[in-house]
Every structure is written in C-alpha cells, then in structure tokens.
Design an enzyme around this catalytic site. Structure first.
Site, PDB file in Angstrom:
ATOM      1  N   LYS A 103     -41.337   4.874   4.422  1.00 60.97           N
ATOM      2  CA  LYS A 103     -42.459   4.389   3.628  1.00 60.97           C
ATOM      3  C   LYS A 103     -42.442   2.867   3.600  1.00 60.97           C
ATOM      4  O   LYS A 103     -41.556   2.254   3.013  1.00 60.97           O
ATOM      5  CB  LYS A 103     -42.401   4.910   2.185  1.00 60.97           C
ATOM      6  CG  LYS A 103     -43.717   4.608   1.462  1.00 60.97           C
ATOM      7  CD  LYS A 103     -43.618   4.691  -0.047  1.00 60.97           C
ATOM      8  CE  LYS A 103     -43.178   3.387  -0.672  1.00 60.97           C
ATOM      9  NZ  LYS A 103     -44.111   2.267  -0.501  1.00 60.97           N
ATOM     10  N   GLY A 105     -35.144  -3.588  -1.320  1.00 62.95           N
ATOM     11  CA  GLY A 105     -36.135  -4.020  -2.301  1.00 62.95           C
ATOM     12  C   GLY A 105     -35.456  -4.608  -3.513  1.00 62.95           C
ATOM     13  O   GLY A 105     -34.346  -5.129  -3.414  1.00 62.95           O
ATOM     14  N   GLU A 128     -33.732 -13.978  -9.669  1.00 58.64           N
ATOM     15  CA  GLU A 128     -34.287 -14.122  -8.325  1.00 58.64           C
ATOM     16  C   GLU A 128     -35.769 -14.453  -8.478  1.00 58.64           C
ATOM     17  O   GLU A 128     -36.529 -13.679  -9.068  1.00 58.64           O
ATOM     18  CB  GLU A 128     -34.110 -12.795  -7.575  1.00 58.64           C
ATOM     19  CG  GLU A 128     -34.693 -12.818  -6.186  1.00 58.64           C
ATOM     20  CD  GLU A 128     -34.410 -11.538  -5.408  1.00 58.64           C
ATOM     21  OE1 GLU A 128     -34.607 -10.455  -5.968  1.00 58.64           O
ATOM     22  OE2 GLU A 128     -34.005 -11.652  -4.235  1.00 58.64           O
ATOM     23  N   CYS A 141     -34.529 -12.042   0.697  1.00 53.77           N
ATOM     24  CA  CYS A 141     -33.503 -11.553  -0.224  1.00 53.77           C
ATOM     25  C   CYS A 141     -32.278 -12.455  -0.207  1.00 53.77           C
ATOM     26  O   CYS A 141     -31.621 -12.632  -1.219  1.00 53.77           O
ATOM     27  CB  CYS A 141     -33.126 -10.119   0.112  1.00 53.77           C
ATOM     28  SG  CYS A 141     -32.816  -9.862   1.848  1.00 53.77           S
ATOM     29  N   GLU A 191     -30.058  -2.331  -0.128  1.00 54.75           N
ATOM     30  CA  GLU A 191     -30.011  -3.765   0.161  1.00 54.75           C
ATOM     31  C   GLU A 191     -30.963  -4.406  -0.837  1.00 54.75           C
ATOM     32  O   GLU A 191     -32.178  -4.236  -0.737  1.00 54.75           O
ATOM     33  CB  GLU A 191     -30.405  -4.008   1.615  1.00 54.75           C
ATOM     34  CG  GLU A 191     -29.923  -5.345   2.122  1.00 54.75           C
ATOM     35  CD  GLU A 191     -30.981  -6.399   2.025  1.00 54.75           C
ATOM     36  OE1 GLU A 191     -30.995  -7.116   0.991  1.00 54.75           O
ATOM     37  OE2 GLU A 191     -31.792  -6.503   2.952  1.00 54.75           O
ATOM     38  N   GLY A 246     -33.582  -0.420  -6.997  1.00 56.31           N
ATOM     39  CA  GLY A 246     -32.315   0.066  -6.441  1.00 56.31           C
ATOM     40  C   GLY A 246     -31.534   0.867  -7.476  1.00 56.31           C
ATOM     41  O   GLY A 246     -30.963   1.922  -7.183  1.00 56.31           O
TER      42      GLY A 246
HETATM   43  P1  NAI Z   1     -39.936  -3.116  -5.150  1.00 57.65           P
HETATM   44  O1  NAI Z   1     -38.479  -2.972  -5.161  1.00 57.65           O
HETATM   45  O2  NAI Z   1     -40.726  -2.522  -6.252  1.00 57.65           O
HETATM   46  O3  NAI Z   1     -40.529  -2.519  -3.792  1.00 57.65           O
HETATM   47  C1  NAI Z   1     -39.813  -2.237  -2.620  1.00 57.65           C
HETATM   48  C2  NAI Z   1     -40.227  -0.876  -2.076  1.00 57.65           C
HETATM   49  O4  NAI Z   1     -39.844   0.161  -2.981  1.00 57.65           O
HETATM   50  C3  NAI Z   1     -41.723  -0.691  -1.879  1.00 57.65           C
HETATM   51  O5  NAI Z   1     -41.925   0.059  -0.707  1.00 57.65           O
HETATM   52  C4  NAI Z   1     -42.132   0.106  -3.103  1.00 57.65           C
HETATM   53  O6  NAI Z   1     -43.290   0.873  -2.909  1.00 57.65           O
HETATM   54  C5  NAI Z   1     -40.938   1.011  -3.295  1.00 57.65           C
HETATM   55  N1  NAI Z   1     -40.730   1.521  -4.653  1.00 57.65           N
HETATM   56  C6  NAI Z   1     -41.115   0.979  -5.827  1.00 57.65           C
HETATM   57  N2  NAI Z   1     -40.710   1.752  -6.847  1.00 57.65           N
HETATM   58  C7  NAI Z   1     -40.041   2.792  -6.325  1.00 57.65           C
HETATM   59  C8  NAI Z   1     -39.360   3.915  -6.868  1.00 57.65           C
HETATM   60  N3  NAI Z   1     -39.278   4.117  -8.179  1.00 57.65           N
HETATM   61  N4  NAI Z   1     -38.769   4.777  -6.030  1.00 57.65           N
HETATM   62  C9  NAI Z   1     -38.817   4.584  -4.712  1.00 57.65           C
HETATM   63  N5  NAI Z   1     -39.454   3.555  -4.137  1.00 57.65           N
HETATM   64  C10 NAI Z   1     -40.059   2.653  -4.928  1.00 57.65           C
HETATM   65  O7  NAI Z   1     -40.269  -4.652  -5.035  1.00 57.65           O
HETATM   66  P2  NAI Z   1     -41.615  -5.398  -5.466  1.00 57.65           P
HETATM   67  O8  NAI Z   1     -42.140  -4.868  -6.764  1.00 57.65           O
HETATM   68  O9  NAI Z   1     -42.536  -5.369  -4.354  1.00 57.65           O
HETATM   69  O10 NAI Z   1     -41.063  -6.848  -5.735  1.00 57.65           O
HETATM   70  C11 NAI Z   1     -40.503  -7.194  -6.992  1.00 57.65           C
HETATM   71  C12 NAI Z   1     -39.319  -8.105  -6.838  1.00 57.65           C
HETATM   72  O11 NAI Z   1     -38.304  -7.461  -6.103  1.00 57.65           O
HETATM   73  C13 NAI Z   1     -39.574  -9.373  -6.080  1.00 57.65           C
HETATM   74  O12 NAI Z   1     -40.095 -10.369  -6.881  1.00 57.65           O
HETATM   75  C14 NAI Z   1     -38.208  -9.708  -5.580  1.00 57.65           C
HETATM   76  O13 NAI Z   1     -37.492 -10.389  -6.582  1.00 57.65           O
HETATM   77  C15 NAI Z   1     -37.570  -8.366  -5.338  1.00 57.65           C
HETATM   78  N6  NAI Z   1     -37.606  -7.952  -3.927  1.00 57.65           N
HETATM   79  C16 NAI Z   1     -36.479  -8.046  -3.189  1.00 57.65           C
HETATM   80  C17 NAI Z   1     -36.489  -7.706  -1.860  1.00 57.65           C
HETATM   81  C18 NAI Z   1     -35.292  -7.802  -1.008  1.00 57.65           C
HETATM   82  O14 NAI Z   1     -35.417  -7.855   0.203  1.00 57.65           O
HETATM   83  N7  NAI Z   1     -34.100  -7.801  -1.544  1.00 57.65           N
HETATM   84  C19 NAI Z   1     -37.717  -7.272  -1.203  1.00 57.65           C
HETATM   85  C20 NAI Z   1     -38.838  -7.153  -2.073  1.00 57.65           C
HETATM   86  C21 NAI Z   1     -38.768  -7.500  -3.368  1.00 57.65           C
END
Ligand code: NAI
Ligand code: MG
Length: 796
Positions: A192, A244, A397, A300, A266, A249
């Site tokens: 996804k 994410g 972050e 990240c 990650e 996580g």
């Molecule tokens: P997120 O962690 O919500 O999204 C990442 C992925 O997880 C997306 O595909 C999303 O649809 C999915 N997701 C969301 N909730 C989920 C759940 N309960 N179960 C399974 N999958 C789920 O990140 P978001 O909201 O886009 O960004 C928020 C913050 O997260 C950013 O401001 C940043 O600080 C951090 N982030 C860190 C990343 C990294 O590479 N370490 C990448 C993206 C965001």
C-alpha cells in the site's frame, strides 16, 4: 556593466522538464486508477476514489481507489494463491524477473522521475539523479540475491505473504526497498503506497504486467491509513514491513502483538549532524544542504540537528546563511531548482506550526530574503540558532526544511547532545581527523553513521534504526533477513518437550538434607547477592510436589535496581571479542568443576535420571564453548557501496537486555539465552525459570569466581510474568527476550511498544534446548545485537 556584475545579477530562466508522457500515462487510465490485484486492474469494492494532487500547483492529477476490507482480502488471497508457484519456480527464475524489472525501470526512468516529481513535489533533479537510479540499483542488486538465495542462504526459507506499507517522502524508492528483497527471497506481496503519492507505484504495477511477472506475486492496493490497518490485521499476512511515522509504527507493533507476524519498522528520526572545529567548512555547508534541504527535509534520516563545536559556530552559521540565500525554490519540474514543494497542505501546516513554536520558545529564526512562490505548498529553508536542547524543535521530528543548531565544547558533550533524543536512525560526523571520527561513530546510538558525507544510500548496505526509530534493516544481506525465517523453526513444537521423570523418589530426600539449600536464595544485582525489596520469598517444590527450597520474590523495585546496575557497567560492552571469550571459557571451566553439584540440582528439581542431568550440564558447558568460540568471530562486514565509500557493518550490543528464561531445561535454558546475550557485550537482567530457578541461583557462585563484571548479569527470581511485564515496560531496557506461553509473548510485544524495544519471543512454540540446532547458533547472536553501518570515504 562589468562581466562580473552580469554573472552576479543574472537570474536563471525556467528549464522545465516535459510532463507530457506522465499526463499521457494518467490519460491512459482515464484519469482514474483502479487496484492492481492478481495481475489485473480491479475496480475497488467501495466504489470510492480520492484525488492525488500536484503540491507545486495544488492541481488535481488523478483519482485513486480507496481499497476497503473486501479489496484487501482479494489482494491477500491473490498473494497467497501465487505463493506456492513463486516458491517452486526457484531462485534463477525469480532472478530473471527481478532483472527484467530493473531493466524496465531503467528504460522508463524519465517517466518515473517526472511522475514522481509531479505527484510528490520533489525536484526533478533529485528524482532523476537520485531516487530512480537507486530504485533500479535495488532491483539489480536483489536480482543477484535471488540468484544466490539457494546457495548463500540455504538454512532459511521465505516468510510467505508480506504486507508492505510505505510513506510519501520517497514513494518509488521505498517501494523498491520493500518489494525487491521480498520477492527475491520467494515471498509474495501486497503493498500500500501512501495516499498522497500512489502514482509511481501504479506505474510500477504496469511494469510488472509488461514483464509478465506471475499474477499475484505483486499486488498494489491504494487507500488511506484504514486500508493500511486492514492489511496489518489480515490473518493471512505473515509479515508487515512499514516505513512511516513512529506514532503509526507503535500502533502497528501493538496491533500485531502476539500474532506471530514478523515485523520491521523504519520510523522517524532527529538525526545529529556533528561538526568538529577541524572540519572542512565548505564541504560541511554542502553537506548541510544535502542533510536538511534534500527532499525539502522530508527525510527520515535528515540531519535536522546541527551540532557545532563552539569555536567555529558563528563562522559556520554565516556560511550556511550565505548558501541558503542562493538556494532556488520552485516548481519541481524545473531542472534548475534546489527545493520543491512540501507534499501536502497538512504537512506544510505541521511544519509552520512547529516553526512558530520554535520562535515562541525563544530560538532565533533565520530565513533567506527571497520569498516563496504561492501557487503551491512551499516552505523556505529555515535555520534556528540559540536552540535549547530540550526545546520542542530540538526534540520533535519536523519533517521539513528546518534546521536547528546547537553548539558544544567538548567531544564528550557532542556525544551527549547527539544521543539526547528518543530516536536513533542516523548521524553524520564531520572532521578531518579520522581518529576522532572513528572514536565518535561507535558512541552515537544510531543505525547509520556517515563520516564526512550524509544521506547516501545503497542497496548493498543495511539501513534502519535504533531506539524509537524502529527495528529491522533494509538493504544488503542484513535486509534479506527480514524476508526469511530459519528452516529450523519448523521443528519447534506446540508443547514443551517432555522431560523423562525418574519416579523413584530417593534423590529428593537426599537433596533436602543438604544444608546448602535450607536457606532462601537471594537475588543477584550489581555483582552482589541482594535481599528482595518486598521481603517475600517463594516456595519451590520438586517434580513430585515435595518441598525443595525457597527463592526471593523479586518485585518492581528489584527490577529497577537491576536495570540501574546494568546501565552502570560499560566495561563489558567495550571489551574485545577475544577478552569476552576468555571470560566465557573461564565460566565453562568453573561450571565443569562443579558438574556433579549442578547435575544433582537438576535431578532434585526435575526428578530426571542422573545421567540426563549430567548430559544437560555437559551440553551447557559445550554451549558456553560455542559462544566463546564465536565471540571473536561473529563480526561485521565491509560493504562495497557504490559511492566513493566503504561501509563498515558493525554488530553492536543492544545495551541492556531483559531475558525471561524458558521453563524447560533449568540450566541449559538459562545458559542458552544468557550466554549469547553477554557474548555480544550486553548487560542483562535475567528472570530464571519460575518453577526451576535453582540452577540459575547456583550460578552466582560461578559468576563470582569468573571475571564477568559485577553488573553484567543480574538475576531476579520470582513470578515470571509479573517481572517480565515490568521489564517490558521499562524505558531503560533496550531489548527483551521471552520464552514462555502465547499470552506472555503477546504481553511482551504490546508493552514493549512504548519505547520500541526490540523483542524476541517464541509465540508459545517450544525449542528443544538439548538439540544443538534449535538451542544455539548465530541467530542468538543476531538477536542480541544490532548493526551500525558506518560510511567512510574511500578512494575518493
Ligand atoms: P504515516 O505514518 O501516517 O503514514 C505512512 C503510511 O502509513 C501511509 O501509507 C499511511 O496511509 C499508512 N498508515 C497510516 N495509519 C496507519 C495505520 N493505523 N495502520 C497502517 N497503516 C497506516 O505518516 P504521515 O501521517 O503521512 O506523516 C506524519 C509524520 O510522520 C510526518 O510529519 C513525519 O514526521 C513522519 N513520517 C516519517 C517517515 C519516515 O520515513 N520515517 C515517512 C513519512 C512520515
Ligand atoms: Mg500527490
């Protein structure tokens, strides 16, 4: 006008990359994308679609399907159905498919780059020169691993159906880091993409079709967080790989607790970028640009905390400000811009709010004099100085183009500041002194250390975090392990192996008269025998229900004391493998001297035949020998990464580990878990078998007479599950091993999510500790360590 003046005042004209082919791809799908399931485009059961926009223009690009539970089921079923055939076709055939994917990505690289820039807002210069080449490289590298799987990794097998959830910051790159190793190792997947950036994943689906990848091996379903959560919960998914936010996580860690699903996470970071006073400052400035303005800082592992040695701080800030003034921001498809748009309105708001808070909390803000275009979600590069280490912007972050700077005086202070974070993804160290760089690198708690470089990645090196940055590695041999499981796991049983009990009761009576066991055993904390805080003890009965003695009943306070003791001892961690081996051999020697005594104790507790008890002691001695032998041989690797670098993959200790011993094999179960953990340099808190604790408490004397430092092995007796829970919740415990029933395993995974400690549990499956293949080996050392990849300039 002088020529010099012309050069200085001349502004760049726009150099737009054509977006025609990308829009044609969208048109071919009538502006509306379905789900890619079982090799075909399938309309979503929900009938719902949402918009993907171009953040540089805020204009709609395409409609994307919202997959619901029925769609997730369909996709997982397709992956499950495809699995047996995908396994059967074998390494070489799989290698050919991966190679074909790599070739096809290269052929369509420009289209991928343009589509990515349109959908995400990141500069075409980056997608064209960094993202997409890394994607192709990942498929090539893993085509190689697919080919070598049967020879290099023959003790491992595929995990099964993998659910993969990726973020929006490197959409296609994250896809490749997930899909390439998974399918190379013989798994099938459902992926996804992030809701704001699905388009390149959908183009990738087309490529899978083009090369004739067998149906169902790769399934791409789009949607929001709920779709992701449904995939996480699906019973037929054997592993979740997630990149994410740390927040999500933790949700996933809790959702999968006790399910037996393999998990790699990650997550976020707040990585330090450390500049010592002898660094080459002009290189540092370019490093800073790559660390925090690459991909608008939505990285990240972004070097988002600049730590500068005091004497050069003002000089460096001045240089950085001058460089910031020359950065160009604008439409991602303009080939001469440095900074594109933030991915979405929400993300832009998050960044702006944090910047406001930074000002409010008293830090000094600096932004270039030019203004951002207003037709998209742009944010100017931002530098904060006078930042207090505890302020929000120094801890949270931000995930945007915002750098926070702090200064330090001594090397020690630099390390302390660098580690003053709950994260541990990466760090970057700048100095012209190689001794200093290689002294600092091991001291930083992070999965990657870049020396005089930053944000460099390669398929041959592992990447992943310590602490709340998650666990598991992506890339290289380390990353493959996330998509494999040891074949020997199939031999584990649902019931603990039966111990043959000798029903003649003689030996118990004898042992009870032994004056040694009349007393209540104490606990062992910081190298000293300690009375329990609560003042209670527990009666231990033998296999026939007869009284054999009492042990201290440890509580929360005792665990806390033990954790504190374990943290006070850095001596053991810093010993060389050879030095640790010496101590382990000494332990084995001392155990051998007391072989009879330990065997009698086993007989007393289990009523086994003496010869079986002697065998258990003998095997324990042998097991210690194995880890003594491995102590200076389980070493790292040197990855030959593609830049002018070598990358040292160094196994490091976890830190402080909690070990909940199995109930079977009282001595061997203790030895088989504690010894590998200390072999890797950890300090441990051990909860011995609740029913059969005396082999562990007798072991104090062995520890005391060998050279194991006092605080390295701490032993707390008492109620296993109660003590385990305290350990799992403790923020200063880095990792926990639990051998016990299914419920206990679930508790461990649930409770460990708060500080993201790494767990190793048996999910209610039992090893036969007497069997060498099940009870010992490198897997124990792997679980007791984590790899730090240190990138060092080489041949540059
Ligand atoms: P997120 O962690 O919500 O999204 C990442 C992925 O997880 C997306 O595909 C999303 O649809 C999915 N997701 C969301 N909730 C989920 C759940 N309960 N179960 C399974 N999958 C789920 O990140 P978001 O909201 O886009 O960004 C928020 C913050 O997260 C950013 O401001 C940043 O600080 C951090 N982030 C860190 C990343 C990294 O590479 N370490 C990448 C993206 C965001
Ligand atoms: Mg988009």
């Amino acid at each position: 006008m002088k020529i010099k003046e012309i050069y200085e005042t001349m502004s760049y004209g726009p150099a737009p990359e054509s977006d025609e082919a990308a829009h044609q791809f969208i048109k071919d799908h009538k502006g509306k994308f379905n789900l890619f399931i079982n090799g075909a485009w399938v309309t979503p059961s929900s009938g719902e679609y949402f918009d993907s926009i171009n953040p540089c223009t805020k204009k709609k690009l395409a409609k994307i399907s919202e997959a619901n539970e029925a769609d997730v089921n369909k996709a997982v079923n397709a992956a499950k159905k495809a699995l047996p055939e995908w396994i059967k076709i074998g390494s070489h055939q799989r290698a050919r498919y991966l190679y074909a994917l790599a070739r096809q990505i290269q052929k369509h690289s420009r289209l991928f780059a343009v589509l990515e820039s349109l959908d995400n807002g990141k500069p075409i210069r980056e997608t064209r020169d960094i993202d997409i080449p890394i994607v192709a490289r990942h498929f090539y590298h893993h085509a190689g691993w697919a080919q070598l799987r049967d020879t290099e990794l023959k003790d491992y097998k595929e995990v099964g159906v993998i659910g993969q959830i990726i973020p929006w910051n490197f959409p296609l790159m994250m896809l490749s880091w997930k899909i390439a190793p998974a399918i190379a190792m013989g798994n099938t997947i459902v992926l996804k993409p992030a809701e704001s950036t699905s388009l390149t994943a959908l183009l990738f689906a087309e490529i899978c079709k083009q090369i004739g990848l067998p149906k169902g091996v790769v399934n791409i379903i789009t949607g929001h967080g709920k779709t992701g959560a449904t995939l996480v919960d699906h019973k037929d998914v054997n592993k979740i790989a997630f990149t994410g936010s740390t927040e999500v996580g933790k949700i996933i860690r809790r959702a999968t607790a006790g399910s037996g699903k393999k998990l790699s996470l990650e997550l976020g970071g707040k990585s330090p970028f450390i500049v010592f006073e002898d660094a080459d400052l002009d290189s540092v400035v370019e490093g800073v640009v790559d660390a925090i303005w690459f991909n608008q800082g939505q990285v990240c592992c972004a070097g988002s905390r600049l730590l500068v040695q005091e004497g050069i701080a003002d000089k460096l800030y001045k240089k950085i400000r001058a460089r910031m003034e020359t950065l160009r921001i604008g439409n991602a498809l303009d080939k001469s811009i440095d900074i594109g748009a933030i991915v979405s309105q929400e993300q832009l708001k998050t960044i702006k709010d944090l910047v406001k808070l930074g000002v409010k909390e008293g830090s000094t803000l600096w932004q270039p004099s030019w203004s951002c275009p207003t037709d998209g979600y742009f944010h100017p590069p931002t530098l904060f100085t006078d930042v207090a280490p505890s302020s929000t912007i120094a801890q949270e972050e931000i995930f945007g183009p915002v750098l926070v700077a702090m200064s330090f005086r001594t090397h020690k202070e630099a390390v302390k500041l660098a580690n003053n974070t709950r994260y541990g993804l990466a760090c970057s160290i700048w100095t012209e002194n190689i001794n200093l760089a290689l002294d600092i690198a091991p001291q930083i708690k992070a999965g990657t250390a870049w020396i005089n470089c930053t944000n460099v990645f390669d398929a041959a090196a592992g990447f992943g975090g310590y602490r709340e940055s998650g666990f598991g590695r992506e890339g290289g041999r380390e990353g493959l392990m996330e998509y494999l499981k040891p074949r020997i796991n199939d031999a584990f049983t649902n019931q603990p192996p039966k111990i043959v009990v000798n029903n003649t009761s003689g030996s118990n009576g004898q042992a009870q008269q032994d004056s040694e066991i009349d007393r209540t055993t104490k606990m062992y904390i910081g190298g000293k025998q300690a009375r329990p805080d609560g003042g209670y003890s527990m009666v231990i009965n033998g296999a026939n229900g007869n009284y054999i003695g009492e042990v201290s009943k440890g509580n929360r306070k005792d665990i806390r004391n033990a954790v504190e003791a374990a943290h006070s001892c850095s001596k053991w961690t810093h010993r060389t493998g050879h030095a640790r081996a010496q101590v382990l051999y000494y332990l084995a020697e001392n155990l051998a001297i007391r072989k009879e005594e330990f065997a009698n104790r086993i007989v007393q507790m289990t009523n086994q035949k003496k010869k079986d008890a002697l065998l258990e002691v003998e095997l324990s001695i042998e097991r210690i020998y194995t880890y003594a032998a491995l102590a200076d041989k389980y070493d790292g690797r040197v990855h030959h990464t593609i830049h002018n670098n070598v990358t040292l993959a160094m196994p490091e200790s976890m830190g402080v580990m909690g070990i909940i011993c199995p109930d079977e094999s009282p001595l061997l179960g203790f030895i088989s878990t504690v010894i590998p953990a200390i072999t890797m340099g950890n300090n441990v808190i051990v909860v011995p078998s609740e029913k059969l604790p005396f082999s562990a408490t007798d072991f104090y004397q062995i520890l005391e007479t060998s050279d194991v430092p006092g605080s390295t092995v701490n032993i707390i007796t008492g109620e296993k599950d109660e003590l385990a829970k305290v350990l799992a919740k403790h923020d200063d415990v880095d990792s926990i091993w639990y051998f016990g029933d299914k419920n206990g395993c679930k508790e461990m995974e649930l409770l460990s999510a708060d500080n993201m400690k790494q767990t190793w549990v048996n999910y209610g499956k039992y090893r036969n500790w007497l069997d060498k293949e099940q009870g010992e080996g490198k897997i124990f050392l792997k679980k007791a360590s984590q790899i730090k990849n240190i990138w060092i300039p080489y041949g540059a």
